[in-house]
Scaffold this motif. Structure first.
Motif, PDB file in Angstrom:
ATOM      1  N   LEU A   1      39.172   2.827  55.313  1.00  0.00           N
ATOM      2  CA  LEU A   1      39.599   2.506  56.672  1.00  0.00           C
ATOM      3  C   LEU A   1      40.439   3.624  57.282  1.00  0.00           C
ATOM      4  CD1 LEU A   1      40.549  -1.283  56.313  1.00  0.00           C
ATOM      5  CD2 LEU A   1      38.508  -0.311  57.379  1.00  0.00           C
ATOM      6  N   ALA A   2      41.208   4.315  56.437  1.00  0.00           N
ATOM      7  CA  ALA A   2      42.059   5.394  56.938  1.00  0.00           C
ATOM      8  C   ALA A   2      41.243   6.614  57.366  1.00  0.00           C
ATOM      9  CB  ALA A   2      43.076   5.791  55.864  1.00  0.00           C
ATOM     10  N   ALA A   3      40.117   6.843  56.702  1.00  0.00           N
ATOM     11  CA  ALA A   3      39.263   7.994  57.038  1.00  0.00           C
ATOM     12  C   ALA A   3      37.807   7.591  56.806  1.00  0.00           C
ATOM     13  CB  ALA A   3      39.632   9.194  56.166  1.00  0.00           C
TER      14      ALA A   3
ATOM     15  N   PHE B   1      34.764  16.641  52.117  1.00  0.00           N
ATOM     16  CA  PHE B   1      34.568  16.005  53.424  1.00  0.00           C
ATOM     17  C   PHE B   1      35.888  15.672  54.101  1.00  0.00           C
ATOM     18  CE2 PHE B   1      30.305  14.242  51.726  1.00  0.00           C
ATOM     19  CZ  PHE B   1      29.718  15.481  51.950  1.00  0.00           C
ATOM     20  N   LYS B   2      36.870  15.193  53.320  1.00  0.00           N
ATOM     21  CA  LYS B   2      38.128  14.815  53.958  1.00  0.00           C
ATOM     22  C   LYS B   2      38.922  16.034  54.402  1.00  0.00           C
ATOM     23  CE  LYS B   2      41.834  11.481  53.897  1.00  0.00           C
ATOM     24  NZ  LYS B   2      42.554  10.401  53.208  1.00  0.00           N
TER      25      LYS B   2
ATOM     26  N   MET C   1      40.029  16.369  58.206  1.00  0.00           N
ATOM     27  CA  MET C   1      41.424  16.513  58.618  1.00  0.00           C
ATOM     28  C   MET C   1      41.632  17.779  59.449  1.00  0.00           C
ATOM     29  SD  MET C   1      43.542  15.143  55.278  1.00  0.00           S
ATOM     30  CE  MET C   1      45.124  15.218  56.122  1.00  0.00           C
ATOM     31  N   LYS C   2      40.904  18.849  59.119  1.00  0.00           N
ATOM     32  CA  LYS C   2      40.993  20.061  59.928  1.00  0.00           C
ATOM     33  C   LYS C   2      40.468  19.799  61.329  1.00  0.00           C
ATOM     34  CE  LYS C   2      40.739  23.495  56.200  1.00  0.00           C
ATOM     35  NZ  LYS C   2      39.926  24.579  55.579  1.00  0.00           N
ATOM     36  N   ARG C   3      39.372  19.052  61.430  1.00  0.00           N
ATOM     37  CA  ARG C   3      38.828  18.717  62.739  1.00  0.00           C
ATOM     38  C   ARG C   3      39.812  17.860  63.536  1.00  0.00           C
ATOM     39  NH1 ARG C   3      33.271  18.942  63.708  1.00  0.00           N
ATOM     40  NH2 ARG C   3      33.917  18.182  65.762  1.00  0.00           N
ATOM     41  N   GLN C   4      40.463  16.921  62.837  1.00  0.00           N
ATOM     42  CA  GLN C   4      41.442  16.069  63.508  1.00  0.00           C
ATOM     43  C   GLN C   4      42.623  16.887  64.030  1.00  0.00           C
ATOM     44  OE1 GLN C   4      39.460  13.246  63.856  1.00  0.00           O
ATOM     45  NE2 GLN C   4      41.309  12.049  63.508  1.00  0.00           N
TER      46      GLN C   4
END
Length: 481
Positions: A397-399, A464-465, A469-472
């Motif tokens: 749910l967090a990512a 993937f995360k 996170m970089k995209r975020q």
């Protein structure tokens, strides 16, 4: 005494024939004479009738529970926060006026019950999937108990104990007896599944006819077929009988005959009708379809089998207890009674991977996770190792995008590896400990495939995360400008 109370009540008794309806009628008659509004839900031989709605319970000043058998926790949860008078139905029958005279004094506030159900995604109460899972839940103890006994018998044989089958003038060995008792669980899992599916739809009057008819549909000797109807028959008959009984329960025969509807008339009519239909039509047709499915599973080329295993593994890992997961799980589980164990082995491997991988990724790349996620990692790993997938849900749910993608890809690959290595699982068990209790074999292939699956899953999560996170971060910086 107030003259405008709004009351709701529930009555039941062990037999569900006499006292349930007598007390309900007495409560209604007395309430009307006192000027109160009342609605009584009866839980009798015909099932739950005059069901109380959430709005009616919310509007009620008091709740009266006249019980001859206990209510389930889910049933009680409806009345949380209400003033409730609970008594034995026999006491209520003896003195109806006393119920109303002491209601305001003796009614107690029912405490709020916890509604938290980790990992359970909501399923519509009257959905097909909800009815199917009711059947599966009832069948699970039969398969677990039977599977453990079969595994125990196999372990004893491997330890050197003799295995002698029963025959003319031949006494069976202890291992054969244990194994035979275990296989009774597999024999009765299908009738139990069909009975509880029907009961979920049509309540208690549907139970017995569905059990007997589902048993008939799997008696290949009586039907003259080469295979029983299997889980296909349980699903079709359970749902058909359930909805048929639901319609019959709406028939009104008057107060004197109404109790006989659920206890006698519905079971008789339903069993006669569906028994004959099953013998002449439904049983042979479902048995033919089941035989075709088994032939397909046993003869399809390995390439197609690997593709199907990949799909099943991906579905199991996708929504961790949601409808996609349940569909794949139900398919794999339902093949156990036919002695097909490799598909259920996919469940035994893939169900472990999302929570264990999330925890391991937290240890290996803590900067990708919050403090709360890092704090829950140990419990997630321990609980996840025993086939409880729910602890992985907060991480997903967090990512959602990186976590679900990683789980789905690795689950599909693990599903294919289970088929390649020929892993088999007899019944639900204890996750990573299944090989130790004889439910998963060969043990070395299981641990090898699980290790590969976890390695891939963790690697995908980290990759993937990290990208996500970089995209975020980049998106946040762009929005700030």
């Amino acid at each position: 005494m107030e003259n405008n109370w709004k009351l709701v009540a529930v009555t039941n008794c062990p037999a569900g024939i006499a006292h349930t309806y007598m007390v309900a009628e007495a409560l209604e008659r007395k309430a009307r004479s006192l000027g109160h509004d009342i609605k009584v839900e009866t839980q009798g031989a015909s099932g739950v009738e005059n069901t109380l709605t959430a709005q009616e319970i919310e509007a009620a000043d008091f709740v009266i529970l006249a019980l001859g058998r206990t209510l389930s926790e889910d049933d009680r949860r409806r009345f949380a926060g209400k003033r409730v008078l609970e008594m034995k139905i026999s006491d209520a029958l003896k003195n109806i006026p006393l119920v109303f005279n002491t209601l305001e004094e003796k009614a107690m506030l029912m405490k709020e019950a916890s509604g938290v159900r980790l990992g359970q995604q909501p399923v519509k109460a009257d959905s097909i999937m909800n009815h199917l899972m009711a059947g599966v839940s009832a069948a699970l103890p039969f398969v677990i108990g039977g599977g453990l006994l079969v595994a125990l018998a196999n372990m004893l044989v491997q330890m050197g104990l003799p295995y002698i089958a029963q025959g003319n003038n031949v006494s069976p060995s202890f291992t054969w007896i244990v194994e035979s008792i275990g296989y009774l669980g597999f024999k009765f899992m299908i009738p139990v599944m069909g009975a509880y599916i029907a009961s979920s739809v049509g309540d208690k009057p549907a139970f017995a006819p569905a059990f007997l008819v589902s048993y008939l549909a799997n008696d290949s000797a009586m039907l003259g077929t080469s295979s029983g109807a299997g889980f296909l028959g349980a699903v079709v008959l359970g749902l058909s009988i359930g909805y048929f009984v639901r319609v019959l329960r709406k028939v009104r025969l008057g107060n004197s005959l109404q109790p006989l509807l659920g206890s006698m008339l519905i079971p008789f009519v339903t069993l006669a009708l569906f028994g004959l239909l099953t013998y002449y039509l439904i049983g042979p047709v479902m048995a033919g379809m089941m035989e075709l499915l088994l032939h397909l599973l046993n003869t399809i080329p390995m390439s197609m089998k690997l593709g199907a295993a990949c799909l099943v593994g991906a579905m199991l890992a996708f929504d961790m207890g949601g409808p996609v997961n349940k569909t794949a799980w139900f398919f794999c589980f339902s093949l156990l009674d036919k002695g097909i164990y490799d598909w259920y082995a996919i469940v035994g491997v893939v169900a472990l991977m999302p929570p264990m991988s999330a925890a391991l990724a937290t240890f290996l790349a803590p900067r990708l996770f919050t403090e709360q996620e890092r704090g829950a990692a140990v419990s997630t790993l321990v609980v996840g190792a025993t086939v409880a997938t729910e602890p992985a849900i907060p991480y997903a749910l967090a990512a959602p995008l990186p976590m679900i993608t990683a789980n789905t890809l690795s689950g599909g690959i693990a599903g294919m590896l289970v088929m390649v290595f020929g892993i088999r699982r007899l019944a639900p068990g204890l996750g990573v400990f299944d090989p130790l209790i004889g439910l998963m074999s060969p043990w070395y292939s299981f641990y090898l495939v699980l290790g590969i699956g976890l390695l891939l899953n963790v690697a995908f999560i980290v990759i993937f995360k990290n990208w996500w996170m970089k995209r975020q971060t980049l998106r946040t910086a762009t929005d700030a400008i």
